[in-house]
Scaffold this motif. Structure first.
Motif, PDB file in Angstrom:
ATOM      1  N   LEU A  93      35.926  26.460  49.425  1.00 42.84           N
ATOM      2  CA  LEU A  93      36.691  27.381  50.261  1.00 42.84           C
ATOM      3  C   LEU A  93      36.957  28.682  49.513  1.00 42.84           C
ATOM      4  O   LEU A  93      37.020  28.705  48.285  1.00 42.84           O
ATOM      5  CB  LEU A  93      38.037  26.742  50.654  1.00 42.84           C
ATOM      6  N   ARG A  94      37.105  29.774  50.260  1.00 42.65           N
ATOM      7  CA  ARG A  94      37.501  31.032  49.643  1.00 42.65           C
ATOM      8  C   ARG A  94      38.889  30.839  49.014  1.00 42.65           C
ATOM      9  O   ARG A  94      39.816  30.380  49.668  1.00 42.65           O
ATOM     10  CB  ARG A  94      37.552  32.142  50.690  1.00 42.65           C
ATOM     11  N   GLY A  95      39.012  31.176  47.753  1.00 46.26           N
ATOM     12  CA  GLY A  95      40.262  30.925  47.045  1.00 46.26           C
ATOM     13  C   GLY A  95      40.407  29.478  46.616  1.00 46.26           C
ATOM     14  O   GLY A  95      41.514  29.030  46.315  1.00 46.26           O
ATOM     15  N   GLY A  96      39.285  28.765  46.559  1.00 48.21           N
ATOM     16  CA  GLY A  96      39.342  27.333  46.278  1.00 48.21           C
ATOM     17  C   GLY A  96      39.944  26.988  44.934  1.00 48.21           C
ATOM     18  O   GLY A  96      40.682  26.006  44.805  1.00 48.21           O
ATOM     19  N   LEU A  97      39.644  27.790  43.895  1.00 51.90           N
ATOM     20  CA  LEU A  97      40.194  27.483  42.574  1.00 51.90           C
ATOM     21  C   LEU A  97      41.708  27.663  42.562  1.00 51.90           C
ATOM     22  O   LEU A  97      42.430  26.866  41.952  1.00 51.90           O
ATOM     23  CB  LEU A  97      39.539  28.379  41.518  1.00 51.90           C
ATOM     24  N   ALA A  98      42.203  28.698  43.241  1.00 54.18           N
ATOM     25  CA  ALA A  98      43.649  28.902  43.329  1.00 54.18           C
ATOM     26  C   ALA A  98      44.300  27.783  44.140  1.00 54.18           C
ATOM     27  O   ALA A  98      45.371  27.273  43.780  1.00 54.18           O
ATOM     28  CB  ALA A  98      43.954  30.259  43.971  1.00 54.18           C
ATOM     29  N   MET A 130      40.916  31.084  36.528  1.00 54.19           N
ATOM     30  CA  MET A 130      41.020  31.894  37.741  1.00 54.19           C
ATOM     31  C   MET A 130      40.638  33.343  37.475  1.00 54.19           C
ATOM     32  O   MET A 130      39.962  33.986  38.280  1.00 54.19           O
ATOM     33  CB  MET A 130      42.440  31.804  38.312  1.00 54.19           C
ATOM     34  N   VAL A 131      41.066  33.861  36.333  1.00 52.51           N
ATOM     35  CA  VAL A 131      40.716  35.244  35.990  1.00 52.51           C
ATOM     36  C   VAL A 131      39.203  35.373  35.825  1.00 52.51           C
ATOM     37  O   VAL A 131      38.578  36.342  36.296  1.00 52.51           O
ATOM     38  CB  VAL A 131      41.453  35.685  34.711  1.00 52.51           C
ATOM     39  N   LYS A 132      38.582  34.397  35.148  1.00 54.79           N
ATOM     40  CA  LYS A 132      37.120  34.408  35.004  1.00 54.79           C
ATOM     41  C   LYS A 132      36.437  34.297  36.366  1.00 54.79           C
ATOM     42  O   LYS A 132      35.331  34.808  36.560  1.00 54.79           O
ATOM     43  CB  LYS A 132      36.674  33.236  34.127  1.00 54.79           C
ATOM     44  N   GLY A 133      37.092  33.620  37.312  1.00 57.26           N
ATOM     45  CA  GLY A 133      36.515  33.416  38.630  1.00 57.26           C
ATOM     46  C   GLY A 133      36.712  34.578  39.582  1.00 57.26           C
ATOM     47  O   GLY A 133      36.411  34.459  40.780  1.00 57.26           O
ATOM     48  N   GLU A 137      44.680  38.799  37.960  1.00 55.77           N
ATOM     49  CA  GLU A 137      45.460  38.017  36.993  1.00 55.77           C
ATOM     50  C   GLU A 137      46.920  37.860  37.416  1.00 55.77           C
ATOM     51  O   GLU A 137      47.555  36.856  37.118  1.00 55.77           O
ATOM     52  CB  GLU A 137      45.383  38.643  35.605  1.00 55.77           C
ATOM     53  N   ARG A 138      47.444  38.843  38.145  1.00 53.79           N
ATOM     54  CA  ARG A 138      48.832  38.747  38.606  1.00 53.79           C
ATOM     55  C   ARG A 138      48.975  37.697  39.698  1.00 53.79           C
ATOM     56  O   ARG A 138      49.936  36.923  39.716  1.00 53.79           O
ATOM     57  CB  ARG A 138      49.306  40.117  39.109  1.00 53.79           C
ATOM     58  N   PHE A 139      47.991  37.660  40.590  1.00 53.20           N
ATOM     59  CA  PHE A 139      48.007  36.642  41.636  1.00 53.20           C
ATOM     60  C   PHE A 139      47.821  35.256  41.036  1.00 53.20           C
ATOM     61  O   PHE A 139      48.462  34.286  41.463  1.00 53.20           O
ATOM     62  CB  PHE A 139      46.895  36.922  42.648  1.00 53.20           C
ATOM     63  N   GLY A 201      38.835  38.784  49.149  1.00 51.85           N
ATOM     64  CA  GLY A 201      37.533  38.344  48.669  1.00 51.85           C
ATOM     65  C   GLY A 201      37.560  37.756  47.280  1.00 51.85           C
ATOM     66  O   GLY A 201      36.579  37.863  46.532  1.00 51.85           O
ATOM     67  N   TRP A 202      38.662  37.136  46.911  1.00 52.12           N
ATOM     68  CA  TRP A 202      38.796  36.578  45.562  1.00 52.12           C
ATOM     69  C   TRP A 202      38.170  35.190  45.480  1.00 52.12           C
ATOM     70  O   TRP A 202      38.236  34.401  46.415  1.00 52.12           O
ATOM     71  CB  TRP A 202      40.261  36.479  45.166  1.00 52.12           C
ATOM     72  N   GLY A 203      37.592  34.887  44.344  1.00 53.08           N
ATOM     73  CA  GLY A 203      37.108  33.546  44.064  1.00 53.08           C
ATOM     74  C   GLY A 203      35.624  33.381  44.302  1.00 53.08           C
ATOM     75  O   GLY A 203      35.053  33.963  45.229  1.00 53.08           O
TER      76      GLY A 203
END
Length: 453
Positions: A93-98, A130-133, A137-139, A201-203
Protein backbone atom coordinates in the motif's frame (compact mmCIF):
# COMPACT_ATOMS: atom_id res chain seq x y z
CA UNK A 1 -2.99 34.57 56.18
CA UNK A 2 -5.77 31.97 55.78
CA UNK A 3 -5.20 28.31 55.05
CA UNK A 4 -6.66 28.78 51.60
CA UNK A 5 -4.17 31.53 50.78
CA UNK A 6 -1.28 29.38 52.00
CA UNK A 7 -2.44 26.48 49.84
CA UNK A 8 -2.73 28.83 46.85
CA UNK A 9 0.77 30.17 47.47
CA UNK A 10 2.20 26.66 47.74
CA UNK A 11 0.39 25.64 44.55
CA UNK A 12 1.84 28.60 42.65
CA UNK A 13 5.30 27.75 43.94
CA UNK A 14 5.22 24.11 42.86
CA UNK A 15 3.77 25.14 39.49
CA UNK A 16 6.84 27.31 38.96
CA UNK A 17 9.01 24.33 39.92
CA UNK A 18 7.17 22.19 37.36
CA UNK A 19 7.69 24.79 34.62
CA UNK A 20 11.39 24.90 35.47
CA UNK A 21 11.68 21.18 34.89
CA UNK A 22 11.66 19.85 38.46
CA UNK A 23 10.62 16.13 38.42
CA UNK A 24 6.87 15.67 38.90
CA UNK A 25 7.46 13.42 41.94
CA UNK A 26 9.22 16.25 43.76
CA UNK A 27 6.59 18.77 42.63
CA UNK A 28 3.74 16.70 44.08
CA UNK A 29 5.84 15.79 47.11
CA UNK A 30 6.54 19.44 47.94
CA UNK A 31 2.85 20.25 47.59
CA UNK A 32 1.80 17.35 49.80
CA UNK A 33 4.28 18.22 52.57
CA UNK A 34 3.42 21.92 52.44
CA UNK A 35 -0.33 21.33 52.42
CA UNK A 36 0.01 18.83 55.28
CA UNK A 37 1.69 21.45 57.46
CA UNK A 38 -0.98 24.03 56.58
CA UNK A 39 -3.83 21.65 57.44
CA UNK A 40 -2.18 20.42 60.62
CA UNK A 41 -1.60 16.89 59.37
CA UNK A 42 1.38 15.05 60.79
CA UNK A 43 4.13 13.67 58.62
CA UNK A 44 3.27 10.27 60.10
CA UNK A 45 0.19 10.34 57.88
CA UNK A 46 2.40 10.55 54.79
CA UNK A 47 4.59 7.72 56.01
CA UNK A 48 1.63 5.46 56.74
CA UNK A 49 0.08 6.15 53.34
CA UNK A 50 3.33 5.42 51.53
CA UNK A 51 3.78 2.21 53.50
CA UNK A 52 0.24 1.04 52.73
CA UNK A 53 0.74 1.52 49.00
CA UNK A 54 3.93 -0.53 48.88
CA UNK A 55 2.82 -3.29 51.26
CA UNK A 56 -0.81 -3.75 50.17
CA UNK A 57 -0.49 -3.04 46.45
CA UNK A 58 0.07 -6.57 45.10
CA UNK A 59 -1.38 -5.53 41.74
CA UNK A 60 1.33 -2.88 41.41
CA UNK A 61 3.95 -5.63 41.23
CA UNK A 62 2.90 -6.10 37.60
CA UNK A 63 4.13 -2.60 36.78
CA UNK A 64 7.91 -3.16 37.18
CA UNK A 65 7.58 -6.55 35.51
CA UNK A 66 5.93 -5.13 32.40
CA UNK A 67 8.50 -2.32 32.31
CA UNK A 68 11.18 -5.00 32.35
CA UNK A 69 9.31 -6.86 29.61
CA UNK A 70 9.55 -3.82 27.34
CA UNK A 71 13.32 -3.71 27.68
CA UNK A 72 13.68 -7.46 27.21
CA UNK A 73 11.61 -7.68 24.02
CA UNK A 74 13.61 -4.84 22.54
CA UNK A 75 16.94 -6.52 23.29
CA UNK A 76 15.74 -9.98 22.29
CA UNK A 77 14.82 -8.93 18.74
CA UNK A 78 11.10 -9.64 19.06
CA UNK A 79 10.20 -6.02 18.25
CA UNK A 80 12.10 -6.08 14.96
CA UNK A 81 10.54 -9.35 13.87
CA UNK A 82 7.05 -7.98 14.54
CA UNK A 83 7.90 -4.89 12.47
CA UNK A 84 9.14 -7.12 9.66
CA UNK A 85 5.84 -9.00 9.62
CA UNK A 86 3.79 -5.78 9.62
CA UNK A 87 5.74 -4.45 6.62
CA UNK A 88 5.30 -7.69 4.69
CA UNK A 89 1.53 -7.34 5.15
CA UNK A 90 1.22 -3.62 4.39
CA UNK A 91 4.18 -2.70 2.19
CA UNK A 92 2.11 -3.00 -1.02
CA UNK A 93 0.00 0.00 0.00
CA UNK A 94 1.04 3.61 -0.48
CA UNK A 95 2.60 4.56 2.85
CA UNK A 96 2.89 0.89 3.71
CA UNK A 97 6.11 1.20 5.71
CA UNK A 98 4.63 3.99 7.84
CA UNK A 99 1.44 1.97 8.30
CA UNK A 100 3.60 -1.02 9.22
CA UNK A 101 5.32 1.14 11.84
CA UNK A 102 1.93 1.89 13.37
CA UNK A 103 1.03 -1.79 13.26
CA UNK A 104 4.36 -2.65 14.87
CA UNK A 105 3.56 -0.15 17.64
CA UNK A 106 0.32 -2.01 18.32
CA UNK A 107 2.09 -5.38 18.40
CA UNK A 108 4.88 -4.05 20.61
CA UNK A 109 2.33 -2.47 22.96
CA UNK A 110 0.64 -5.85 23.31
CA UNK A 111 3.72 -7.08 25.15
CA UNK A 112 5.32 -4.02 26.76
CA UNK A 113 2.39 -1.88 28.01
CA UNK A 114 4.34 1.38 27.76
CA UNK A 115 3.87 4.37 25.48
CA UNK A 116 7.39 5.76 25.78
CA UNK A 117 9.01 2.33 25.28
CA UNK A 118 6.84 1.78 22.19
CA UNK A 119 7.76 5.16 20.69
CA UNK A 120 11.46 4.82 21.48
CA UNK A 121 11.82 1.26 20.22
CA UNK A 122 9.79 1.52 17.01
CA UNK A 123 11.02 5.05 16.31
CA UNK A 124 14.69 4.13 16.59
CA UNK A 125 14.18 1.04 14.46
CA UNK A 126 11.79 2.26 11.74
CA UNK A 127 12.60 5.97 11.33
CA UNK A 128 15.84 5.41 9.36
CA UNK A 129 14.09 2.87 7.15
CA UNK A 130 11.23 5.30 6.46
CA UNK A 131 13.60 8.11 5.56
CA UNK A 132 15.46 5.78 3.16
CA UNK A 133 12.07 4.80 1.73
CA UNK A 134 11.28 8.36 0.65
CA UNK A 135 9.24 9.62 3.61
CA UNK A 136 9.64 13.09 5.05
CA UNK A 137 11.76 12.68 8.18
CA UNK A 138 9.37 14.86 10.20
CA UNK A 139 6.39 12.75 9.21
CA UNK A 140 8.33 9.58 9.99
CA UNK A 141 9.16 10.83 13.47
CA UNK A 142 5.58 12.00 14.06
CA UNK A 143 4.35 8.53 13.03
CA UNK A 144 6.47 6.90 15.73
CA UNK A 145 5.18 9.40 18.30
CA UNK A 146 1.55 8.82 17.33
CA UNK A 147 1.94 5.05 17.24
CA UNK A 148 3.20 5.07 20.81
CA UNK A 149 -0.16 6.35 22.07
CA UNK A 150 -1.57 2.81 21.93
CA UNK A 151 1.11 1.68 24.36
CA UNK A 152 -1.14 2.34 27.35
CA UNK A 153 -4.39 1.10 25.76
CA UNK A 154 -3.66 -2.26 24.15
CA UNK A 155 -3.17 -4.73 27.00
CA UNK A 156 -1.09 -5.24 29.00
CA UNK A 157 -0.99 -1.59 30.07
CA UNK A 158 1.01 -0.17 32.95
CA UNK A 159 -1.40 2.72 33.41
CA UNK A 160 -4.40 0.33 33.50
CA UNK A 161 -2.68 -1.37 36.42
CA UNK A 162 -2.42 1.96 38.22
CA UNK A 163 -6.04 2.86 37.40
CA UNK A 164 -7.32 -0.50 38.62
CA UNK A 165 -5.33 -0.17 41.83
CA UNK A 166 -6.64 3.32 42.53
CA UNK A 167 -10.28 2.59 41.68
CA UNK A 168 -10.42 -0.98 43.02
CA UNK A 169 -11.37 -2.45 39.64
CA UNK A 170 -10.28 -5.86 38.27
CA UNK A 171 -7.18 -5.15 36.22
CA UNK A 172 -7.92 -8.12 33.98
CA UNK A 173 -11.28 -6.52 33.04
CA UNK A 174 -9.52 -3.26 32.21
CA UNK A 175 -7.02 -5.09 30.03
CA UNK A 176 -9.78 -6.83 28.08
CA UNK A 177 -11.74 -3.59 27.79
CA UNK A 178 -8.81 -1.91 26.03
CA UNK A 179 -8.46 -4.47 23.22
CA UNK A 180 -11.05 -3.18 20.73
CA UNK A 181 -10.49 0.56 21.35
CA UNK A 182 -6.72 -0.01 21.02
CA UNK A 183 -7.15 -1.78 17.69
CA UNK A 184 -9.44 1.02 16.53
CA UNK A 185 -6.77 3.57 17.38
CA UNK A 186 -4.20 1.71 15.28
CA UNK A 187 -6.57 1.34 12.32
CA UNK A 188 -7.69 4.97 12.57
CA UNK A 189 -4.10 6.21 12.50
CA UNK A 190 -3.26 3.86 9.62
CA UNK A 191 -6.13 5.31 7.60
CA UNK A 192 -4.90 8.84 8.27
CA UNK A 193 -1.38 7.73 7.35
CA UNK A 194 -2.55 6.22 4.06
CA UNK A 195 -4.39 9.41 3.10
CA UNK A 196 -1.40 11.67 3.84
CA UNK A 197 1.08 9.38 2.08
CA UNK A 198 -1.17 9.08 -0.97
CA UNK A 199 -1.49 12.87 -1.16
CA UNK A 200 2.30 13.31 -0.99
CA UNK A 201 3.36 10.19 -2.89
CA UNK A 202 5.53 8.97 -0.03
CA UNK A 203 6.85 5.44 0.23
CA UNK A 204 8.15 2.75 -2.11
CA UNK A 205 5.74 -0.08 -2.80
CA UNK A 206 6.62 -3.75 -2.53
CA UNK A 207 4.69 -6.68 -3.89
CA UNK A 208 2.32 -8.50 -1.62
CA UNK A 209 3.76 -12.03 -1.57
CA UNK A 210 2.25 -14.82 0.43
CA UNK A 211 5.60 -16.49 0.96
CA UNK A 212 7.07 -13.25 2.40
CA UNK A 213 4.11 -12.87 4.76
CA UNK A 214 4.39 -16.48 5.90
CA UNK A 215 8.16 -16.28 6.29
CA UNK A 216 8.03 -13.11 8.38
CA UNK A 217 5.12 -14.51 10.39
CA UNK A 218 7.27 -17.54 11.17
CA UNK A 219 10.12 -15.25 12.13
CA UNK A 220 7.81 -13.33 14.48
CA UNK A 221 6.09 -16.36 16.03
CA UNK A 222 7.82 -15.78 19.37
CA UNK A 223 6.27 -12.32 19.53
CA UNK A 224 2.83 -13.68 18.67
CA UNK A 225 3.26 -16.37 21.28
CA UNK A 226 4.13 -13.77 23.93
CA UNK A 227 1.08 -11.68 23.02
CA UNK A 228 -1.20 -14.71 23.01
CA UNK A 229 0.22 -15.95 26.30
CA UNK A 230 -0.57 -12.70 28.08
CA UNK A 231 -4.06 -12.26 26.63
CA UNK A 232 -5.02 -15.92 27.04
CA UNK A 233 -3.82 -16.08 30.62
CA UNK A 234 -5.62 -12.92 31.67
CA UNK A 235 -8.81 -13.46 29.67
CA UNK A 236 -9.30 -17.04 30.89
CA UNK A 237 -8.38 -16.20 34.46
CA UNK A 238 -5.38 -18.57 34.46
CA UNK A 239 -3.08 -15.69 35.41
CA UNK A 240 -3.55 -12.55 37.40
CA UNK A 241 -1.98 -9.53 35.66
CA UNK A 242 0.96 -9.79 38.05
CA UNK A 243 1.44 -13.48 37.29
CA UNK A 244 1.08 -12.82 33.56
CA UNK A 245 3.80 -10.19 33.81
CA UNK A 246 6.11 -12.63 35.58
CA UNK A 247 5.50 -15.36 32.98
CA UNK A 248 6.15 -12.91 30.13
CA UNK A 249 9.41 -11.75 31.69
CA UNK A 250 10.59 -15.35 31.97
CA UNK A 251 9.60 -16.06 28.36
CA UNK A 252 11.42 -12.98 27.03
CA UNK A 253 14.57 -13.87 28.96
CA UNK A 254 14.59 -17.33 27.38
CA UNK A 255 14.05 -15.86 23.90
CA UNK A 256 16.80 -13.30 24.39
CA UNK A 257 19.29 -15.92 25.57
CA UNK A 258 18.70 -18.29 22.66
CA UNK A 259 18.63 -15.63 19.92
CA UNK A 260 22.40 -15.20 19.62
CA UNK A 261 23.30 -18.90 19.38
CA UNK A 262 20.34 -19.46 17.04
CA UNK A 263 21.64 -16.77 14.68
CA UNK A 264 25.11 -18.33 14.71
CA UNK A 265 23.56 -21.72 13.94
CA UNK A 266 21.66 -20.31 10.97
CA UNK A 267 24.83 -18.70 9.71
CA UNK A 268 26.78 -21.91 9.99
CA UNK A 269 24.14 -23.80 8.01
CA UNK A 270 24.53 -21.43 5.06
CA UNK A 271 28.00 -19.84 5.31
CA UNK A 272 28.12 -18.68 1.66
CA UNK A 273 24.99 -16.57 1.93
CA UNK A 274 25.77 -12.84 1.91
CA UNK A 275 24.28 -10.49 4.53
CA UNK A 276 22.26 -8.71 1.83
CA UNK A 277 20.54 -11.97 0.99
CA UNK A 278 19.55 -12.68 4.57
CA UNK A 279 15.97 -11.98 5.38
CA UNK A 280 15.08 -9.14 7.69
CA UNK A 281 13.84 -11.64 10.27
CA UNK A 282 17.04 -13.69 10.18
CA UNK A 283 19.20 -10.63 10.71
CA UNK A 284 16.93 -9.59 13.58
CA UNK A 285 17.96 -12.68 15.48
CA UNK A 286 21.31 -11.05 16.19
CA UNK A 287 19.55 -8.79 18.69
CA UNK A 288 19.68 -11.29 21.54
CA UNK A 289 21.62 -10.82 24.75
CA UNK A 290 23.94 -12.76 26.97
CA UNK A 291 23.23 -13.91 30.50
CA UNK A 292 25.73 -11.39 31.85
CA UNK A 293 23.71 -8.53 30.30
CA UNK A 294 20.54 -9.34 32.25
CA UNK A 295 21.54 -7.43 35.43
CA UNK A 296 22.08 -4.27 33.37
CA UNK A 297 18.66 -4.61 31.74
CA UNK A 298 17.03 -5.19 35.13
CA UNK A 299 18.77 -2.16 36.64
CA UNK A 300 17.57 0.07 33.80
CA UNK A 301 13.99 -1.10 34.31
CA UNK A 302 14.33 -0.66 38.07
CA UNK A 303 15.37 2.95 37.55
CA UNK A 304 12.12 3.65 35.70
CA UNK A 305 10.13 1.84 38.38
CA UNK A 306 11.93 3.89 41.00
CA UNK A 307 10.51 7.01 39.38
CA UNK A 308 6.93 5.77 38.97
CA UNK A 309 6.30 3.91 42.22
CA UNK A 310 7.06 6.80 44.64
CA UNK A 311 4.93 9.08 42.44
CA UNK A 312 1.96 6.74 42.83
CA UNK A 313 2.48 6.56 46.58
CA UNK A 314 2.76 10.29 47.20
CA UNK A 315 -0.21 10.95 44.91
CA UNK A 316 -2.40 8.81 47.16
CA UNK A 317 -1.69 11.31 49.95
CA UNK A 318 -2.47 14.12 47.52
CA UNK A 319 -5.91 12.61 46.94
CA UNK A 320 -6.58 12.62 50.69
CA UNK A 321 -5.63 16.28 50.96
CA UNK A 322 -7.72 17.28 47.96
CA UNK A 323 -10.70 15.56 49.57
CA UNK A 324 -10.16 17.53 52.78
CA UNK A 325 -9.98 20.74 50.76
CA UNK A 326 -13.27 19.94 49.03
CA UNK A 327 -11.76 19.88 45.52
CA UNK A 328 -13.58 16.67 44.64
CA UNK A 329 -16.95 18.13 45.64
CA UNK A 330 -16.29 21.33 43.71
CA UNK A 331 -15.39 19.52 40.49
CA UNK A 332 -18.28 17.10 40.95
CA UNK A 333 -20.77 19.97 41.30
CA UNK A 334 -19.37 21.65 38.19
CA UNK A 335 -19.47 18.53 36.02
CA UNK A 336 -22.85 17.24 37.18
CA UNK A 337 -24.27 20.71 36.78
CA UNK A 338 -23.75 20.47 33.01
CA UNK A 339 -27.01 18.55 32.57
CA UNK A 340 -27.75 15.12 31.11
CA UNK A 341 -25.74 11.98 30.43
CA UNK A 342 -23.80 13.09 27.37
CA UNK A 343 -23.24 16.62 28.64
CA UNK A 344 -21.63 15.26 31.81
CA UNK A 345 -19.68 12.60 29.93
CA UNK A 346 -18.24 14.97 27.35
CA UNK A 347 -17.44 17.57 30.01
CA UNK A 348 -15.41 14.94 31.84
CA UNK A 349 -13.69 14.05 28.55
CA UNK A 350 -12.78 17.69 27.94
CA UNK A 351 -11.25 17.91 31.43
CA UNK A 352 -9.19 14.79 30.76
CA UNK A 353 -8.07 16.09 27.36
CA UNK A 354 -6.99 19.50 28.69
CA UNK A 355 -5.19 17.91 31.65
CA UNK A 356 -3.43 15.53 29.25
CA UNK A 357 -1.99 18.51 27.40
CA UNK A 358 0.00 19.61 30.45
CA UNK A 359 0.36 16.45 32.57
CA UNK A 360 1.77 12.99 31.92
CA UNK A 361 -0.79 10.18 32.02
CA UNK A 362 0.28 8.88 35.43
CA UNK A 363 -0.29 12.04 37.51
CA UNK A 364 -3.30 12.84 35.33
CA UNK A 365 -4.83 9.47 36.23
CA UNK A 366 -3.90 9.66 39.89
CA UNK A 367 -5.36 13.13 40.34
CA UNK A 368 -8.47 13.06 38.14
CA UNK A 369 -9.64 9.42 38.02
CA UNK A 370 -10.78 9.30 41.68
CA UNK A 371 -12.74 12.51 41.08
CA UNK A 372 -14.30 11.87 37.66
CA UNK A 373 -14.95 8.12 37.86
CA UNK A 374 -17.55 8.37 40.68
CA UNK A 375 -19.30 11.13 38.73
CA UNK A 376 -19.45 8.94 35.63
CA UNK A 377 -20.72 6.00 37.68
CA UNK A 378 -23.47 8.18 39.19
CA UNK A 379 -24.92 8.87 35.72
CA UNK A 380 -24.82 5.21 34.71
CA UNK A 381 -21.48 4.89 32.88
CA UNK A 382 -19.96 1.42 33.18
CA UNK A 383 -16.76 1.64 35.29
CA UNK A 384 -14.69 -0.31 32.74
CA UNK A 385 -16.05 1.79 29.86
CA UNK A 386 -15.15 5.00 31.66
CA UNK A 387 -11.69 3.68 32.52
CA UNK A 388 -11.02 2.97 28.84
CA UNK A 389 -12.52 6.30 27.84
CA UNK A 390 -10.43 8.13 30.44
CA UNK A 391 -7.17 6.51 29.35
CA UNK A 392 -7.79 6.84 25.61
CA UNK A 393 -8.22 10.56 26.24
CA UNK A 394 -5.08 10.59 28.35
CA UNK A 395 -3.12 8.80 25.63
CA UNK A 396 -4.00 11.51 23.10
CA UNK A 397 -2.14 13.92 25.37
CA UNK A 398 1.09 12.17 24.40
CA UNK A 399 1.08 14.02 21.05
CA UNK A 400 -0.49 17.34 22.10
CA UNK A 401 1.64 20.34 23.09
CA UNK A 402 2.84 21.82 25.32
CA UNK A 403 3.72 18.52 27.04
CA UNK A 404 3.40 15.75 24.46
CA UNK A 405 5.74 13.18 26.03
CA UNK A 406 5.88 10.99 22.91
CA UNK A 407 6.93 13.99 20.85
CA UNK A 408 9.93 14.50 23.13
CA UNK A 409 10.77 10.80 22.99
CA UNK A 410 10.45 10.67 19.19
CA UNK A 411 12.55 13.82 18.87
CA UNK A 412 15.22 12.29 21.07
CA UNK A 413 15.52 9.00 19.18
CA UNK A 414 15.22 10.47 15.66
CA UNK A 415 17.02 13.81 16.00
CA UNK A 416 14.07 15.74 14.53
CA UNK A 417 13.38 18.94 16.56
CA UNK A 418 10.25 18.86 18.73
CA UNK A 419 8.47 21.77 17.08
CA UNK A 420 8.98 20.36 13.57
CA UNK A 421 6.93 17.31 14.56
CA UNK A 422 3.82 19.22 15.56
CA UNK A 423 2.46 19.89 12.07
CA UNK A 424 2.68 16.22 11.10
CA UNK A 425 0.88 14.97 14.19
CA UNK A 426 -2.34 16.81 13.24
CA UNK A 427 -3.78 14.03 10.99
CA UNK A 428 -3.10 11.46 13.71
CA UNK A 429 -4.62 13.72 16.33
CA UNK A 430 -7.81 14.05 14.26
CA UNK A 431 -7.99 10.26 13.81
CA UNK A 432 -7.51 9.60 17.52
CA UNK A 433 -10.13 12.16 18.52
CA UNK A 434 -12.61 10.56 16.11
CA UNK A 435 -11.96 7.12 17.60
CA UNK A 436 -12.30 8.55 21.11
CA UNK A 437 -15.74 9.99 20.34
CA UNK A 438 -16.89 6.70 18.80
CA UNK A 439 -15.72 4.80 21.90
CA UNK A 440 -17.66 7.28 24.06
CA UNK A 441 -20.85 6.85 22.03
CA UNK A 442 -20.64 3.04 21.81
CA UNK A 443 -19.93 1.62 25.29
CA UNK A 444 -20.07 -1.96 23.99
CA UNK A 445 -16.73 -1.43 22.29
CA UNK A 446 -15.17 -1.47 25.77
CA UNK A 447 -17.32 -4.12 27.41
CA UNK A 448 -18.39 -6.65 24.77
CA UNK A 449 -15.35 -8.91 25.33
CA UNK A 450 -15.66 -8.95 29.11
CA UNK A 451 -16.59 -12.31 30.64
CA UNK A 452 -20.12 -12.51 32.06
CA UNK A 453 -21.31 -9.46 30.15
Amino acid sequence: MTDGNWILLISIGVTVFFMLGVPIFLVIGFWVVGASFVLGLTLDNIGVALSDVFTDGFALLAMPLFILTGDLINKSGIARRLSDFAYACLGWLRGGLAMASLGACGLFAAISGSNSATTATIGAMMHPEMVKGGYDERFAAATAAAGGTVGIIIPPSIIFIVYGFLMNLPISDLFVGGIIPGLMMVIGMQLACWIICKMNGWGHLIQLKLNRVLKTAFGAWLGFFAIGLVLWGIYTGKFSPTEAAGVTVGFCIIVGLISLPLYRLMGSLDPDRSPDEKSYSEMALVEGFKFTEIPGIVIRSAQITGILAPLIAVSVVMQQILSLLGARDTIQEFVTGMGGYYAVLFTAMIIVFVAGMVLESLPNTIILAPILAPIAHSIGVDPVHFAVLFLVGGSIGFITPPYGLNLYVASGVTGVPYFKLLRYTVPYLVALLAVWIVVALVPDLSTVLLPNR
